[in-house]
Design a protein around this motif. Structure first.
Motif, PDB file in Angstrom:
ATOM      1  N   LYS A   3       0.845  -1.198   0.000  1.00 54.65           N
ATOM      2  CA  LYS A   3       0.000   0.000   0.000  1.00 54.65           C
ATOM      3  C   LYS A   3       0.880   1.247   0.000  1.00 54.65           C
ATOM      4  O   LYS A   3       2.021   1.219   0.455  1.00 54.65           O
ATOM      5  N   LEU A   5       0.733   5.735   0.634  1.00 50.46           N
ATOM      6  CA  LEU A   5      -0.043   6.881   1.111  1.00 50.46           C
ATOM      7  C   LEU A   5      -0.568   7.636  -0.094  1.00 50.46           C
ATOM      8  O   LEU A   5       0.190   7.938  -1.015  1.00 50.46           O
ATOM      9  N   ASN A   6      -1.848   7.916  -0.085  1.00 50.22           N
ATOM     10  CA  ASN A   6      -2.450   8.650  -1.185  1.00 50.22           C
ATOM     11  C   ASN A   6      -3.091   9.926  -0.664  1.00 50.22           C
ATOM     12  O   ASN A   6      -3.866   9.880   0.288  1.00 50.22           O
ATOM     13  N   THR A  76       6.373  -3.095   5.030  1.00 51.11           N
ATOM     14  CA  THR A  76       5.454  -1.968   4.782  1.00 51.11           C
ATOM     15  C   THR A  76       5.894  -1.122   3.605  1.00 51.11           C
ATOM     16  O   THR A  76       5.117  -0.321   3.091  1.00 51.11           O
ATOM     17  N   LEU A 115       5.283   5.154   8.544  1.00 56.83           N
ATOM     18  CA  LEU A 115       4.029   4.464   8.240  1.00 56.83           C
ATOM     19  C   LEU A 115       3.465   3.679   9.419  1.00 56.83           C
ATOM     20  O   LEU A 115       2.616   2.819   9.236  1.00 56.83           O
ATOM     21  N   PRO A 120      -1.023   3.423   9.505  1.00 54.03           N
ATOM     22  CA  PRO A 120      -0.782   4.851   9.733  1.00 54.03           C
ATOM     23  C   PRO A 120      -1.936   5.521  10.472  1.00 54.03           C
ATOM     24  O   PRO A 120      -3.099   5.425  10.068  1.00 54.03           O
ATOM     25  N   VAL A 123      -4.058   8.331   8.696  1.00 54.00           N
ATOM     26  CA  VAL A 123      -5.077   7.772   7.818  1.00 54.00           C
ATOM     27  C   VAL A 123      -6.275   7.324   8.647  1.00 54.00           C
ATOM     28  O   VAL A 123      -7.427   7.574   8.312  1.00 54.00           O
ATOM     29  N   ASP A 132      -5.003   8.764   2.631  1.00 53.76           N
ATOM     30  CA  ASP A 132      -5.481   7.392   2.685  1.00 53.76           C
ATOM     31  C   ASP A 132      -4.312   6.437   2.444  1.00 53.76           C
ATOM     32  O   ASP A 132      -3.255   6.839   1.947  1.00 53.76           O
ATOM     33  N   PHE A 133      -4.504   5.185   2.803  1.00 50.80           N
ATOM     34  CA  PHE A 133      -3.446   4.180   2.644  1.00 50.80           C
ATOM     35  C   PHE A 133      -4.026   3.078   1.778  1.00 50.80           C
ATOM     36  O   PHE A 133      -4.847   2.291   2.236  1.00 50.80           O
ATOM     37  N   SER A 139      -5.498   3.769  -5.967  1.00 47.62           N
ATOM     38  CA  SER A 139      -5.431   5.234  -5.816  1.00 47.62           C
ATOM     39  C   SER A 139      -5.398   5.900  -7.187  1.00 47.62           C
ATOM     40  O   SER A 139      -5.994   6.952  -7.403  1.00 47.62           O
TER      41      SER A 139
END
Lengths: 159, 641, 95
Positions: A3, A5-6, A76, A115, A120, A123, A132-133, A139
């Motif tokens: 994943k 971070l978005n 991660t 993270l 997170p 998030v 978001d994650f 994403s």
């Protein structure tokens, strides 16, 4: 699947709950200046922008660290700082194009997002999911969907 | 210093240019913080009868022990003797400033004296300095912030300031705590202006410690997701979270409780021009205060046209005061007017009222253009409204009269024009016509700052309660009837206590039972407070502190000449003109109802029932013997039964 | 006859619309009957938002009827005429 971070800036309303929980979870303190994520607010342009380390695929900070304190977490995907090794030379701060690495004025070493071991907190507590994650492909598709809706509305092609 | 508080109260002598740091501990146990400490200091340090513009008058800012720590605790209170009403004045604002002050290590700042030249206070953690503000004087609030951030070379500095209205001593000038965040009512900005205090700039990086961060983390792990759920499930919160409070314009219109043409009408046929649907065209994004998941506010932007403008923080009160009250049914014009008030530093509600009373007096033929320098004042004239706001802020032409506030304007007009000012004790009514909601109409009267909803409303009347519940929990059936008086004064007091404690802690009232039964009550706030500070307060302790603060404010007003039984009166219109249409058609507030309400209300506060004044016994019980002694000397204590 | 229904707030979120029209083949209809029709249309969530276990309107929902331009608070047995509007209004507090 890995994943990432978005960030969707249009959803950020500048509440800074992320700063509050990040500093609380990582440092046990109420001190937004120790938060890994910071919101840049440009009020008269209605801009609220979450800024945080995005854990570059080809991380310059890892390359430049003279003692190998910056490492990649295999699980991660996060770039994490080994606080034991860090000598506070700040070369990483110099080279990071996003300013994602800060200096802890008390401990005199750097700090950055790790993270939260894959969960997170920013998030978890963001009220609007401005951060978001998500799995990388999702994403991207989400952003394309938003763009599609914007375009079709503009050209009046809505059914 | 215990955890939660910053630990320091700043005392700034603007005459001698001296800054002294004192400890918050002297006040925090009995008055908690924020509004509580402010009110205590205002009481103690104001000479009775003092002119609010006297150099020795106080201008006090306070945050609260939860600020910067707990989600939703982003509020500051600004307190001063009001130039508009002559009694206790304070106002509350959100945004980022309060948290920044706390993070710098401070809880309250008291300004007194008067500087001969414009100054601003600069706080960077332990470093505090008064700086020259001559380049800021005359600037709008946003520009003031921009110049300071540039001068001190840090865009992250948070700036609280007054605008030209405050500098020109407009009696309802406000204190602006950030972009679109105004401590609006009671004219605190003018007090700062009289002291030549332009701004307070803060940068806080010290952070603040809490007693048990682990426990707080665990608490938040449960509280935050629960709050998110409640925000979706509640009856009011989802509306505010999505639309903000501006949805009340159309809601009030539907049932006929909107203040139109100064409450001569309570609904109009076509509300679309001022509906949420129209607003959405001008709303790029939502706008939140520090740490708040409710994010009830908005940015706004009008791209083109004569009313092009941008800003933030437009609320129902602003749209009502500058829109529907004046029959100004043009959203861009309303937004422009709102932005102007924010930039010039004026309270939207009182500004709207000042214009409304002139419009109504024109309508009734009590005055003509001779009163207003040749300018016609007609309902709905958008351009006039915008011009008027500028003239008021700069005290130019007729603006000089309106800057005195609607009640003084009416007194100047004479001919009974005072009837057309909807006010109590000098502070004008927020929007919403409550002739059909008796408890609310009267609850606003007993606020310690004038006609105002923010001190508390009888929640059961707003949310509704069934006959069964009213009987079961209160033994008073009338509580289920919005047109009845009985019981309303009694149920108001617990809500006042919640609101008072929220203001002391720096918690936004929207998160509390002031807003919705799902919100935080005294019990919950005590729990959170204890986790943060490591102390051991109970709901009962909080109740006592709330009563102490509220009673202190009440005593301040009595010392200034207020006689509660005589002066806690709803606006003339509410008692003499029945509602013309809507679900409350024909309703009025009766004198009998008012007295019944006040009987219950004063009794519930344990004040003298006949006069509404706190008795010696009650004052001593609250630890306010010094006030009892002072009032006795001044002949102000109620005569014992 | 036809009546208009208008939703606000929580109820508006459930119905996903502000305005609704109900057509019936009758001369008169009560609010209760309209409510039953709406509950059928929008389901349990709608029902829960408006009425309690005993089928009475929840205290925080004000049901208002606008008939020939005149608004009044309505009971369940209030009779409606053609072109009346029913409003489901949430609590209006201060702000």
């Amino acid at each position: 699947m890995e994943k990432i971070l978005n960030i969707t800036p249009e959803l950020c309303n500048g509440c800074r709950l992320c700063e509050l929980v990040c500093a609380l979870y990582k440092e046990g303190l109420h001190k937004p200046s120790l938060s890994r994520i910071r919101i840049i607010r440009i009020y008269d342009k209605a801009v609220d922008m979450p800024t945080v380390c995005l854990h570059c695929e080809n991380a310059i900070c890892i390359d430049v660290c003279p003692i190998g304190a910056m490492k990649r977490n295999g699980e991660t995907g996060a770039i994490t700082l080994d606080a034991e090794l860090c000598v506070g030379c700040r070369a990483c701060m110099l080279v990071c194009p996003y300013g994602a690495i800060s200096l802890d004025p008390q401990r005199r070493i750097v700090f950055k997002c790790d993270l939260c071991e894959g969960d997170p907190k920013c998030v978890k507590y963001c009220p609007t999911k401005a951060i978001d994650f998500v799995v990388a492909d999702k994403s991207v598709m989400d952003k394309r969907r938003i763009m599609t809706e914007k375009i079709t509305r503009l050209t009046g092609m809505r059914g | 210093m215990p955890f939660g508080w910053g630990g320091t109260i700043l005392r700034v002598d603007l005459s001698k240019k001296k800054i002294v740091k004192t400890s918050t501990v002297e006040y925090s146990r009995d008055y908690l913080g924020g509004r509580g400490i402010n009110s205590k200091m205002l009481y103690d340090e104001t000479k009775p009868g003092m002119d609010p513009f006297d150099p020795q008058s106080r201008y006090i800012i306070g945050v609260g022990p939860l600020v910067g720590i707990f989600p939703g605790a982003s509020r500051l209170t600004v307190t001063a003797k009001s130039p508009l009403t002559g009694i206790h004045g304070d106002a509350n604002a959100g945004g980022d400033w309060a948290a920044e002050l706390k993070l710098a290590g401070y809880d309250n700042i008291v300004f007194f004296g008067k500087s001969d030249q414009p100054v601003y206070l600069w706080i960077q953690d332990d470093y505090v300095e008064l700086r020259d503000a001559k380049d800021l004087w005359g600037k709008t609030t946003s520009t003031t912030g921009d110049i300071i951030k540039e001068e001190l070379r840090d865009p992250e500095i948070k700036v609280l300031s007054i605008g030209p209205a405050g500098e020109n001593l407009v009696r309802f000038a406000n204190t602006v705590a950030g972009y679109g965040r105004e401590a609006g009512r009671t004219g605190t900005g003018a007090v700062a202006g009289s002291k030549k205090l332009k701004a307070v700039a803060v940068k806080g990086t010290k952070g603040v410690k809490t007693a048990n961060p682990q426990k707080l983390r665990e608490f938040l792990d449960e509280y935050l997701p629960e709050l998110q759920e409640k925000i979706k499930k509640d009856v009011i919160w989802p509306m505010w979270s999505t639309h903000g409070t501006i949805i009340y314009i159309e809601l009030n219109n539907e049932i006929g409780t909107l203040s139109i043409k100064n409450n001569q009408l309570t609904q109009i046929e076509d509300i679309l021009p001022l509906s949420v649907e129209t607003f959405k065209k001008y709303m790029p994004k939502k706008y939140a205060c520090f740490g708040c998941p409710l994010h009830c506010s908005h940015y706004f932007h009008v791209e083109e046209g004569p009313y092009s403008t941008s800003g933030a923080g437009v609320e129902y009160e602003g749209v009502a005061a500058l829109g529907t009250k004046l029959l100004n049914l043009n959203y861009p014009a309303v937004l422009k007017a709102n932005a102007l008030c924010n930039e010039l530093g004026m309270d939207v509600v009182s500004a709207g009222h000042a214009i409304a009373v002139v419009m109504e007096c024109f309508q009734r033929g009590l005055i003509d253009e001779k009163f207003t320098d040749g300018v016609q004042f007609e309902w709905g004239d958008s351009n006039l409204i915008i011009n008027a706001l500028e003239k008021i802020a700069y005290r130019v032409s007729y603006g000089n009269i309106l800057a005195e506030g609607s009640l003084r304007v009416a007194k100047k007009i004479g001919k009974d024009a005072e009837k057309y000012v909807l006010q109590c004790k000098g502070l004008e009514s927020p929007d919403g016509d409550h002739r059909g909601r008796k408890g609310c109409a009267l609850a606003y009267c007993v606020s310690t700052r004038g006609y105002d909803h923010l001190r508390g409303v009888p929640q059961v009347e707003v949310y509704g309660i069934t006959v069964e519940e009213a009987n079961k929990y209160y033994g008073i059936e009338e509580l289920s009837n919005r047109l009845a008086y009985r019981g309303k004064g009694m149920v108001l007091v617990p809500i006042q206590q919640v609101a008072t404690i929220a203001d002391c802690l720096g918690m936004c009232k929207f998160h509390t039972q002031w807003m919705t039964p799902l919100g935080l009550g005294l019990e919950e706030m005590a729990t959170i407070f204890n986790i943060v500070t490591g102390l051991n307060m109970t709901a009962k302790d909080f109740e006592n502190i709330a009563e102490r603060v509220f009673t202190t404010e009440q005593c301040f007003n009595i010392r200034e000449g207020i006689l509660p039984r005589r002066d806690d009166v709803p606006p003339w219109r509410y008692m003499n003109e029945p509602v013309p249409s809507g679900v409350n058609k024909g309703e009025l507030i009766t004198e009998e109802g008012r007295n019944l309400f006040l009987d219950e209300y004063y009794e519930t506060h344990n004040w003298d029932k006949k006069t509404g004044k706190p008795t010696r016994a009650r004052l001593e019980q609250l630890g306010l013997k010094y006030i009892a002694d002072e009032h006795e000397k001044l002949g102000l204590l109620p005569k014992p039964e | 006859m036809r009546v208009k229904v208008r939703y606000f707030g929580l109820i508006e979120d459930i119905t996903a619309k502000r305005d609704d029209f109900i057509e019936v083949n009758k001369d008169r209809i009560t609010i209760k009957e309209v409510l039953l029709t709406l509950i059928q249309k929008y389901g349990e969530k709608f029902k829960e938002a408006i009425v309690d276990q005993q089928g009475r309107p929840k205290p925080y929902v004000t049901i208002v009827v606008k008939s020939k331009g005149v608004s009044s608070i309505a009971e369940l047995n209030t009779r409606l005429e053609h072109d009346d509007t029913i409003l489901f209004v949430p609590p209006v507090g201060g702000g």
